[in-house]
Design a protein around this motif. Structure first.
Motif, PDB file in Angstrom:
ATOM      1  N   LEU A 184      58.789  38.033  55.425  1.00  0.00           N
ATOM      2  CA  LEU A 184      59.707  39.024  54.863  1.00  0.00           C
ATOM      3  C   LEU A 184      61.120  38.466  54.801  1.00  0.00           C
ATOM      4  O   LEU A 184      61.659  38.006  55.807  1.00  0.00           O
ATOM      5  N   LEU A 185      61.721  38.534  53.613  1.00  0.00           N
ATOM      6  CA  LEU A 185      63.118  38.135  53.419  1.00  0.00           C
ATOM      7  C   LEU A 185      63.940  39.382  53.127  1.00  0.00           C
ATOM      8  O   LEU A 185      63.590  40.172  52.247  1.00  0.00           O
ATOM      9  N   VAL A 186      65.032  39.578  53.844  1.00  0.00           N
ATOM     10  CA  VAL A 186      65.909  40.734  53.668  1.00  0.00           C
ATOM     11  C   VAL A 186      67.304  40.242  53.294  1.00  0.00           C
ATOM     12  O   VAL A 186      67.903  39.443  54.023  1.00  0.00           O
ATOM     13  N   THR A 187      67.819  40.693  52.137  1.00  0.00           N
ATOM     14  CA  THR A 187      69.196  40.348  51.790  1.00  0.00           C
ATOM     15  C   THR A 187      70.147  41.363  52.415  1.00  0.00           C
ATOM     16  O   THR A 187      69.829  42.540  52.566  1.00  0.00           O
ATOM     17  N   ARG A 188      71.329  40.868  52.773  1.00  0.00           N
ATOM     18  CA  ARG A 188      72.368  41.764  53.297  1.00  0.00           C
ATOM     19  C   ARG A 188      73.639  41.556  52.473  1.00  0.00           C
ATOM     20  O   ARG A 188      73.990  40.427  52.112  1.00  0.00           O
ATOM     21  N   TYR A 189      74.306  42.671  52.212  1.00  0.00           N
ATOM     22  CA  TYR A 189      75.391  42.644  51.231  1.00  0.00           C
ATOM     23  C   TYR A 189      76.707  42.119  51.789  1.00  0.00           C
ATOM     24  O   TYR A 189      77.338  41.249  51.191  1.00  0.00           O
ATOM     25  N   MET A 190      77.135  42.651  52.912  1.00  0.00           N
ATOM     26  CA  MET A 190      78.426  42.258  53.468  1.00  0.00           C
ATOM     27  C   MET A 190      78.606  42.908  54.830  1.00  0.00           C
ATOM     28  O   MET A 190      77.797  43.730  55.253  1.00  0.00           O
ATOM     29  N   CYS A 208      86.501  48.823  45.950  1.00  0.00           N
ATOM     30  CA  CYS A 208      87.038  47.470  46.061  1.00  0.00           C
ATOM     31  C   CYS A 208      86.003  46.432  45.632  1.00  0.00           C
ATOM     32  O   CYS A 208      84.801  46.631  45.807  1.00  0.00           O
ATOM     33  N   PRO A 209      86.439  45.295  45.106  1.00  0.00           N
ATOM     34  CA  PRO A 209      85.505  44.208  44.806  1.00  0.00           C
ATOM     35  C   PRO A 209      84.927  43.640  46.089  1.00  0.00           C
ATOM     36  O   PRO A 209      85.503  43.811  47.176  1.00  0.00           O
ATOM     37  N   PRO A 210      83.797  42.947  45.999  1.00  0.00           N
ATOM     38  CA  PRO A 210      83.117  42.467  47.209  1.00  0.00           C
ATOM     39  C   PRO A 210      83.942  41.511  48.049  1.00  0.00           C
ATOM     40  O   PRO A 210      83.787  41.461  49.270  1.00  0.00           O
ATOM     41  N   GLY A 211      84.840  40.759  47.413  1.00  0.00           N
ATOM     42  CA  GLY A 211      85.651  39.804  48.161  1.00  0.00           C
ATOM     43  C   GLY A 211      86.603  40.438  49.147  1.00  0.00           C
ATOM     44  O   GLY A 211      87.180  39.745  49.997  1.00  0.00           O
ATOM     45  N   ALA A 212      86.747  41.770  49.084  1.00  0.00           N
ATOM     46  CA  ALA A 212      87.620  42.468  50.028  1.00  0.00           C
ATOM     47  C   ALA A 212      86.969  42.617  51.397  1.00  0.00           C
ATOM     48  O   ALA A 212      87.634  43.038  52.355  1.00  0.00           O
ATOM     49  N   PHE A 213      85.677  42.274  51.485  1.00  0.00           N
ATOM     50  CA  PHE A 213      84.949  42.438  52.739  1.00  0.00           C
ATOM     51  C   PHE A 213      84.276  41.113  53.117  1.00  0.00           C
ATOM     52  O   PHE A 213      83.887  40.332  52.241  1.00  0.00           O
ATOM     53  N   PRO A 214      84.110  40.846  54.421  1.00  0.00           N
ATOM     54  CA  PRO A 214      83.520  39.569  54.857  1.00  0.00           C
ATOM     55  C   PRO A 214      82.060  39.424  54.405  1.00  0.00           C
ATOM     56  O   PRO A 214      81.299  40.394  54.362  1.00  0.00           O
ATOM     57  N   ALA A 215      81.685  38.199  54.087  1.00  0.00           N
ATOM     58  CA  ALA A 215      80.293  37.884  53.762  1.00  0.00           C
ATOM     59  C   ALA A 215      79.452  37.925  55.033  1.00  0.00           C
ATOM     60  O   ALA A 215      79.977  37.947  56.156  1.00  0.00           O
ATOM     61  N   ALA A 239      70.142  31.335  57.471  1.00  0.00           N
ATOM     62  CA  ALA A 239      71.409  31.867  57.977  1.00  0.00           C
ATOM     63  C   ALA A 239      72.550  30.855  57.915  1.00  0.00           C
ATOM     64  O   ALA A 239      73.679  31.177  58.293  1.00  0.00           O
ATOM     65  N   ALA A 240      72.268  29.663  57.436  1.00  0.00           N
ATOM     66  CA  ALA A 240      73.322  28.648  57.344  1.00  0.00           C
ATOM     67  C   ALA A 240      74.345  28.978  56.267  1.00  0.00           C
ATOM     68  O   ALA A 240      75.458  28.448  56.277  1.00  0.00           O
ATOM     69  N   LYS A 241      73.970  29.851  55.329  1.00  0.00           N
ATOM     70  CA  LYS A 241      74.862  30.221  54.232  1.00  0.00           C
ATOM     71  C   LYS A 241      75.151  31.716  54.290  1.00  0.00           C
ATOM     72  O   LYS A 241      74.221  32.523  54.286  1.00  0.00           O
ATOM     73  N   LYS A 242      76.426  32.081  54.339  1.00  0.00           N
ATOM     74  CA  LYS A 242      76.804  33.479  54.277  1.00  0.00           C
ATOM     75  C   LYS A 242      77.021  33.877  52.819  1.00  0.00           C
ATOM     76  O   LYS A 242      77.570  33.102  52.037  1.00  0.00           O
ATOM     77  N   GLY A 243      76.561  35.077  52.485  1.00  0.00           N
ATOM     78  CA  GLY A 243      76.702  35.535  51.113  1.00  0.00           C
ATOM     79  C   GLY A 243      77.038  37.006  51.044  1.00  0.00           C
ATOM     80  O   GLY A 243      77.205  37.676  52.072  1.00  0.00           O
ATOM     81  N   ARG A 244      77.139  37.489  49.806  1.00  0.00           N
ATOM     82  CA  ARG A 244      77.223  38.926  49.529  1.00  0.00           C
ATOM     83  C   ARG A 244      76.032  39.213  48.631  1.00  0.00           C
ATOM     84  O   ARG A 244      76.146  39.293  47.411  1.00  0.00           O
ATOM     85  N   SER A 245      74.881  39.323  49.277  1.00  0.00           N
ATOM     86  CA  SER A 245      73.593  39.193  48.604  1.00  0.00           C
ATOM     87  C   SER A 245      73.007  40.543  48.218  1.00  0.00           C
ATOM     88  O   SER A 245      73.068  41.500  48.985  1.00  0.00           O
ATOM     89  N   LEU A 246      72.422  40.584  47.025  1.00  0.00           N
ATOM     90  CA  LEU A 246      71.810  41.802  46.506  1.00  0.00           C
ATOM     91  C   LEU A 246      70.352  41.557  46.134  1.00  0.00           C
ATOM     92  O   LEU A 246      69.461  41.813  46.901  1.00  0.00           O
ATOM     93  N   GLY A 247      70.072  41.038  44.941  1.00  0.00           N
ATOM     94  CA  GLY A 247      68.695  40.833  44.515  1.00  0.00           C
ATOM     95  C   GLY A 247      68.066  39.584  45.098  1.00  0.00           C
ATOM     96  O   GLY A 247      68.750  38.624  45.445  1.00  0.00           O
ATOM     97  N   VAL A 248      66.714  39.590  45.187  1.00  0.00           N
ATOM     98  CA  VAL A 248      65.984  38.423  45.658  1.00  0.00           C
ATOM     99  C   VAL A 248      64.678  38.294  44.877  1.00  0.00           C
ATOM    100  O   VAL A 248      64.059  39.296  44.510  1.00  0.00           O
ATOM    101  N   ALA A 249      64.281  37.057  44.595  1.00  0.00           N
ATOM    102  CA  ALA A 249      63.014  36.789  43.917  1.00  0.00           C
ATOM    103  C   ALA A 249      62.470  35.459  44.412  1.00  0.00           C
ATOM    104  O   ALA A 249      63.223  34.585  44.864  1.00  0.00           O
ATOM    105  N   PHE A 250      61.138  35.309  44.298  1.00  0.00           N
ATOM    106  CA  PHE A 250      60.458  34.121  44.812  1.00  0.00           C
ATOM    107  C   PHE A 250      59.646  33.450  43.713  1.00  0.00           C
ATOM    108  O   PHE A 250      59.009  34.117  42.903  1.00  0.00           O
TER     109      PHE A 250
END
Length: 537
Positions: A184-190, A208-215, A239-250
């Motif tokens: 199971l992969l779970v994306t998290r927004y911010m 606010c745009p997403p950049g106003a909040f930490p990744a 977890a090595a990369k922090k993002g503001r993640s929404l959609g996911v596909a494989f």
């Protein structure tokens, strides 16, 4: 983050083109996002949809994610009033006459948790018992519902160890190590909470745009095969990369037999995690050419699909984003890299003024070429006041595929709505693909496919050595390729069955490359049927 729209509940039928837009009897869901003057960011982001056959009666059922109650003065611990029926998620069982019955309470799905503001849903048979399980993402804690096989579900989140935490968005089941158990992969927004919400804008207060909040980091759970999962986010490299993640596909983009992960990020570079086949992943979006737009800029990545649109056998990418940015198509060039093809495919012209969320490469007219459906809407509900050239609510987009070039078609409605999630599947078992679209703060829209001009074939895979549903299998039918998945789009989960339009062909040759490595071939398969294929042993 910026995009939201597509799918207003339409009370009357509109019989035009491929789709007739009609909400079937019994589906009375009303999405509750509770917008406030505070402009809490979560209130514009929800609306997940799932299509699944939870009771194995051969008919697709509909699961719709609700959000919750917000007030202008929110204080921890946060209470979104999810125990009240108006804020429940809803499961609708399809009846033989095409109507639906709300079975939420009887199925044990009424309690979504007062501390959870609902977002999305993933579907997968994580314990290989033949019944699909439901994973719901939230701001708060996520929930895993085990399908008991008798029409009921049990909340097994604590036992399974998959509560996550923070702001989860999309999720998807896949078998990243090919051990026969769905991970199971779970994306998290911010990193966000109501107490630290910000409102932006000058004369007009807006989100606010997403950049106003930490990744923040995404989460990968490995299925231990005993009903529990292990958080391997750090060990795997996710977890090595922090993002503001929404959609996911494989999809297995490089053909090495192991599924890779694409994650749509909002307002920053996208992620492509290559599967190293040893339990770890390496992020390669930049070197693969899928991190940015063709002019080297980040965009508001929202929804995503990972399928072969030009029938060259390799999975390509589509990513939706905000108006003025154009939706991105990345063509898989077959050497571990992609090329940006939004202009060449015609998608740039179709999407320049639109904002998109849920999306799918799906063959709606059964001509053998995957078309595009997008749920559309801007993220800002007052965007017209800020920029009159933009629109908050939009009708969905349907674009038909003519040998790799997309042309706008009649989506069945011109009514603008705030579309969000979109799930795809054959609701009535007609051999034609339908769409259920979630609408922010409104009723869902159901797009019934009326086209009957071509032949088709739909496969249900049953794994033996591979996972039970054959998730991750690559299926080739008459020169077309599909990867078996329920994930993709935005916050949503689609029919697990694999659908192929066959055009004028009355027979099909079928090749299945299972995750176990088994290669199976079926010849002279009759068209216009639902076929169950069990993994050879």
């Amino acid at each position: 983050m910026f995009r939201l729209w597509l799918a207003a509940a339409v009370a009357t039928s509109i019989a035009v083109g491929i789709f007739r837009v009609k909400t079937p009897a019994g589906i009375d869901f009303l999405h509750q996002n509770s917008p406030t003057p505070k402009k809490y960011l979560i209130e514009t982001m929800g609306g997940g949809v799932a299509l699944l056959d939870y009771n194995n009666d051969g008919l697709l059922d509909v699961f719709l994610v609700n959000s919750g109650q917000l007030t202008p003065s929110m204080h921890a611990p946060y209470n979104f009033q999810r125990s009240l029926p108006k804020y429940w998620n809803r499961l609708y069982r399809q009846n033989r006459d095409g109507s639906f019955t709300d079975v939420t309470k009887a199925a044990g799905l009424a309690n979504a948790g007062d501390g959870n503001y609902g977002m999305g849903v993933a579907i997968g048979d994580y314990d290989n018992d033949g019944f699909p399980d439901i994973y719901v993402t939230n701001y708060g804690k996520d929930t895993l519902y085990h399908n008991n096989g008798d029409g009921t579900f049990t909340d097994v989140t604590a036992k399974a160890g998959v509560a996550a935490g923070g702001w989860s968005a999309s999720a998807g089941f896949f078998d990243y190590d090919n051990d026969g158990h769905l991970d199971l992969l779970v994306t998290r927004y911010m990193q966000w909470d109501p107490a630290h919400n910000k409102a932006c804008g000058g004369s007009w207060v807006t989100y606010c745009p997403p950049g106003a909040f930490p990744a923040t980091t995404n989460i990968l759970y490995h299925n231990n095969g005993d009903g529990t999962f292990a958080d391997v986010s750090k060990a795997s490299g996710i977890a090595a990369k922090k993002g503001r993640s929404l959609g996911v596909a494989f999809a297995d983009y490089d053909g090495d037999g192991y599924p890779d992960i694409f994650i749509a990020n909002d307002g920053m570079e996208e992620f492509l995690f290559h599967n190293n086949r040893n339990g770890t992943f390496t992020e390669r979006a930049e070197e693969a050419g899928v991190a940015l737009s063709d002019d080297g800029n980040p965009y508001a990545g929202m929804g995503v699909d990972f399928r072969d649109y030009d029938n060259d056998g390799k999975p390509d990418l589509i990513v939706t984003n905000l108006a003025k940015q154009i939706y991105a198509i990345y063509h898989n060039d077959g050497n571990g890299s992609f090329s940006y093809r939004s202009l060449q495919t015609g998608l740039a012209k179709l999407s320049a003024a639109s904002s998109g969320w849920g999306v799918g490469f799906v063959d709606f007219n059964n001509d053998g070429w995957k078309d595009i459906f997008v749920a559309q809407s801007h993220v800002m509900d007052n965007v017209e006041k800020i920029n009159p050239s933009m629109h908050y609510k939009e009708p969905p987009m349907l674009a038909l595929n003519s040998k790799g070039v997309f042309q706008r078609a009649d989506a069945g409605t011109s009514v603008p709505v705030a579309g969000r999630g979109a799930a795809f599947g054959d609701l009535r078992n007609t051999g034609r693909m339908d769409v259920v679209m979630g609408v922010l703060g409104a009723r869902p829209e159901v797009f019934m496919n009326q086209d009957s001009s071509n032949h088709w074939l739909t496969l249900t895979l049953v794994g033996a050595k591979s996972n039970r549903d054959g998730i991750g299998s690559r299926v080739v039918v008459n020169g077309q390729t599909q990867n078996v998945t329920t994930a993709g789009s935005y916050l949503s989960a689609s029919d697990k069955r694999v659908h192929f339009g066959l055009g004028a062909d009355r027979t099909a040759s079928v090749e299945i490359f299972w995750p176990s490595g088994i290669h199976q071939v079926l010849k002279n398969v009759r068209a216009d049927q639902f076929l169950t294929v069990k993994e050879a042993q």
